[in-house]
Design a protein around this motif. Sequence first.
Motif, PDB file in Angstrom:
ATOM      1  N   LEU A  21       0.820  -1.207   0.000  1.00 58.07           N
ATOM      2  CA  LEU A  21       0.000   0.000   0.000  1.00 58.07           C
ATOM      3  C   LEU A  21       0.857   1.262   0.000  1.00 58.07           C
ATOM      4  CD1 LEU A  21      -2.742  -1.076   2.569  1.00 58.07           C
ATOM      5  CD2 LEU A  21      -3.105  -0.625   0.129  1.00 58.07           C
ATOM      6  N   VAL A  22       1.908   1.251   0.821  1.00 58.40           N
ATOM      7  CA  VAL A  22       2.776   2.420   0.915  1.00 58.40           C
ATOM      8  C   VAL A  22       3.543   2.631  -0.384  1.00 58.40           C
ATOM      9  CG1 VAL A  22       4.833   3.310   2.060  1.00 58.40           C
ATOM     10  CG2 VAL A  22       2.952   2.424   3.421  1.00 58.40           C
ATOM     11  N   ALA A  23       4.056   1.560  -0.959  1.00 58.71           N
ATOM     12  CA  ALA A  23       4.808   1.689  -2.211  1.00 58.71           C
ATOM     13  C   ALA A  23       3.922   2.231  -3.329  1.00 58.71           C
ATOM     14  CB  ALA A  23       5.388   0.332  -2.605  1.00 58.71           C
ATOM     15  N   GLU A  24       2.694   1.766  -3.401  1.00 53.41           N
ATOM     16  CA  GLU A  24       1.765   2.254  -4.431  1.00 53.41           C
ATOM     17  C   GLU A  24       1.493   3.745  -4.252  1.00 53.41           C
ATOM     18  OE1 GLU A  24      -2.819   1.431  -5.987  1.00 53.41           O
ATOM     19  OE2 GLU A  24      -2.160   0.706  -4.016  1.00 53.41           O
ATOM     20  N   ALA A  25       1.177   4.163  -3.016  1.00 55.48           N
ATOM     21  CA  ALA A  25       0.830   5.558  -2.764  1.00 55.48           C
ATOM     22  C   ALA A  25       2.038   6.478  -2.883  1.00 55.48           C
ATOM     23  CB  ALA A  25       0.215   5.690  -1.368  1.00 55.48           C
ATOM     24  N   ASP A  26       3.215   5.955  -2.627  1.00 54.84           N
ATOM     25  CA  ASP A  26       4.422   6.774  -2.708  1.00 54.84           C
ATOM     26  C   ASP A  26       4.879   6.971  -4.147  1.00 54.84           C
ATOM     27  OD1 ASP A  26       6.315   8.309  -1.370  1.00 54.84           O
ATOM     28  OD2 ASP A  26       7.768   6.676  -1.280  1.00 54.84           O
ATOM     29  N   ALA A  27       4.403   6.130  -5.062  1.00 56.88           N
ATOM     30  CA  ALA A  27       4.838   6.197  -6.459  1.00 56.88           C
ATOM     31  C   ALA A  27       3.875   6.978  -7.349  1.00 56.88           C
ATOM     32  CB  ALA A  27       5.018   4.788  -7.020  1.00 56.88           C
ATOM     33  N   VAL A  28       2.611   7.085  -6.956  1.00 56.11           N
ATOM     34  CA  VAL A  28       1.612   7.699  -7.824  1.00 56.11           C
ATOM     35  C   VAL A  28       1.848   9.208  -7.916  1.00 56.11           C
ATOM     36  CG1 VAL A  28      -0.088   8.122  -6.010  1.00 56.11           C
ATOM     37  CG2 VAL A  28      -0.852   7.716  -8.351  1.00 56.11           C
ATOM     38  N   PHE A 218      -2.425  11.438   0.669  1.00 55.61           N
ATOM     39  CA  PHE A 218      -2.933  12.721   1.158  1.00 55.61           C
ATOM     40  C   PHE A 218      -1.799  13.610   1.655  1.00 55.61           C
ATOM     41  CE2 PHE A 218      -4.558  15.346   4.667  1.00 55.61           C
ATOM     42  CZ  PHE A 218      -5.562  16.045   4.023  1.00 55.61           C
ATOM     43  N   LEU A 219      -0.883  13.036   2.435  1.00 57.32           N
ATOM     44  CA  LEU A 219       0.199  13.846   2.996  1.00 57.32           C
ATOM     45  C   LEU A 219       1.227  14.247   1.946  1.00 57.32           C
ATOM     46  CD1 LEU A 219       0.721  12.086   6.445  1.00 57.32           C
ATOM     47  CD2 LEU A 219      -0.534  14.194   5.950  1.00 57.32           C
ATOM     48  N   ARG A 220       1.397  13.434   0.906  1.00 56.64           N
ATOM     49  CA  ARG A 220       2.273  13.829  -0.198  1.00 56.64           C
ATOM     50  C   ARG A 220       1.652  14.954  -1.015  1.00 56.64           C
ATOM     51  NH1 ARG A 220       2.885   9.999  -4.231  1.00 56.64           N
ATOM     52  NH2 ARG A 220       4.604  11.285  -5.006  1.00 56.64           N
ATOM     53  N   LYS A 221       0.337  14.964  -1.133  1.00 57.93           N
ATOM     54  CA  LYS A 221      -0.341  15.932  -1.997  1.00 57.93           C
ATOM     55  C   LYS A 221      -0.603  17.250  -1.270  1.00 57.93           C
ATOM     56  CE  LYS A 221      -4.098  15.880  -5.411  1.00 57.93           C
ATOM     57  NZ  LYS A 221      -3.318  15.580  -6.623  1.00 57.93           N
ATOM     58  N   GLY A 228       7.478  18.553   4.872  1.00 60.25           N
ATOM     59  CA  GLY A 228       8.618  17.689   4.635  1.00 60.25           C
ATOM     60  C   GLY A 228       8.312  16.210   4.759  1.00 60.25           C
ATOM     61  N   PHE A 229       7.034  15.839   4.730  1.00 65.35           N
ATOM     62  CA  PHE A 229       6.656  14.430   4.898  1.00 65.35           C
ATOM     63  C   PHE A 229       7.329  13.540   3.859  1.00 65.35           C
ATOM     64  CE2 PHE A 229       4.078  10.868   3.467  1.00 65.35           C
ATOM     65  CZ  PHE A 229       3.919  10.151   4.645  1.00 65.35           C
ATOM     66  N   THR A 230       7.916  12.452   4.322  1.00 64.00           N
ATOM     67  CA  THR A 230       8.379  11.361   3.465  1.00 64.00           C
ATOM     68  C   THR A 230       8.043  10.050   4.153  1.00 64.00           C
ATOM     69  OG1 THR A 230      10.588  11.174   4.458  1.00 64.00           O
ATOM     70  CG2 THR A 230      10.343  12.731   2.604  1.00 64.00           C
ATOM     71  N   VAL A 231       7.867   9.022   3.351  1.00 61.89           N
ATOM     72  CA  VAL A 231       7.558   7.704   3.896  1.00 61.89           C
ATOM     73  C   VAL A 231       8.683   7.218   4.800  1.00 61.89           C
ATOM     74  CG1 VAL A 231       7.304   5.266   3.270  1.00 61.89           C
ATOM     75  CG2 VAL A 231       5.955   7.021   2.089  1.00 61.89           C
ATOM     76  N   GLU A 232       9.925   7.397   4.376  1.00 62.61           N
ATOM     77  CA  GLU A 232      11.041   6.877   5.157  1.00 62.61           C
ATOM     78  C   GLU A 232      11.134   7.545   6.526  1.00 62.61           C
ATOM     79  OE1 GLU A 232      12.736   4.167   4.576  1.00 62.61           O
ATOM     80  OE2 GLU A 232      11.359   4.014   2.875  1.00 62.61           O
TER      81      GLU A 232
END
Length: 266
Positions: A21-28, A218-221, A228-232
């Motif tokens: 789920l995270v990989a999909e949302a982080d790539a779109v 949502f947080l990426r957009k 400064g949100f990032t998944v890592e």
Amino acid sequence: MPPTPPDHAPLPGEAARFDALVAEADAVSVEGWDFSWLDGRATEQRPSWGYARAMGERMGRARAALDIQTGGGEVLAAVPKLPPLAVATESWPPNIARATALLHPLGAVVVADEDEPPLPFADAAFDLVVSRHPVTTWWDEIARVLAPGGTYFSQQVGPASVFELVEYFLGPQPPEVRGARDPERARADAEAAGLDVVDLRAERLRTEFFDIGAVVYFLRKVIWMVPGFTVEQYRPQLAALHHRLETEGPFVAHTTRFLIEARKPA
């Protein structure tokens, strides 16, 4: 620092589902201001006043209109009838390209602008100025480019919007942060710029996130929610929230919105 996530026993397959789920949302792509990727993954209650419809009605009566911070141009493109002169501003290069491709065929001009004063237009250039969810409202500039008798019509994000999610990642926010974007402050600023506020309404609306991918997207957009949100950086907190979603159901937050309409005296 973000809060330390609680310990929990993972469910079977939880880690693999989290990673997918995270990989999909982080790539779109998060270009534009279209949230259709969240269909079925998150819901947001809409304000009762119907901004897009009301804005479209005003556009149909205007002669020259300006849409400030148009994003990808999606809201303006949905207007049934654009005025003879329709202009939009945008600052983010990917959105400028997207808005140009969407709006130029409809006869609207897109102008690259840094979203800081001054607006690149002459005094009294427009009889209607609109903006949906502007990051900043430069009231003196809006008053300057409005023609006498002209209207500013805007739906804006209110105070502490989606702060249940913000504070999950950032911890409790101080009163001055929670109280920012107060609609009464908007009224005062509009009046200080010489405008008459003819309508001001606010609502608190239910928002639900159904999976961790929706939260990441949502947080990426909406980049100002958790700057400064990032998944890592937030992976431990995301993993804990994923477990909560899997075991307890949707994460509930509340958006705040206000509608303001202000006119320049004739």
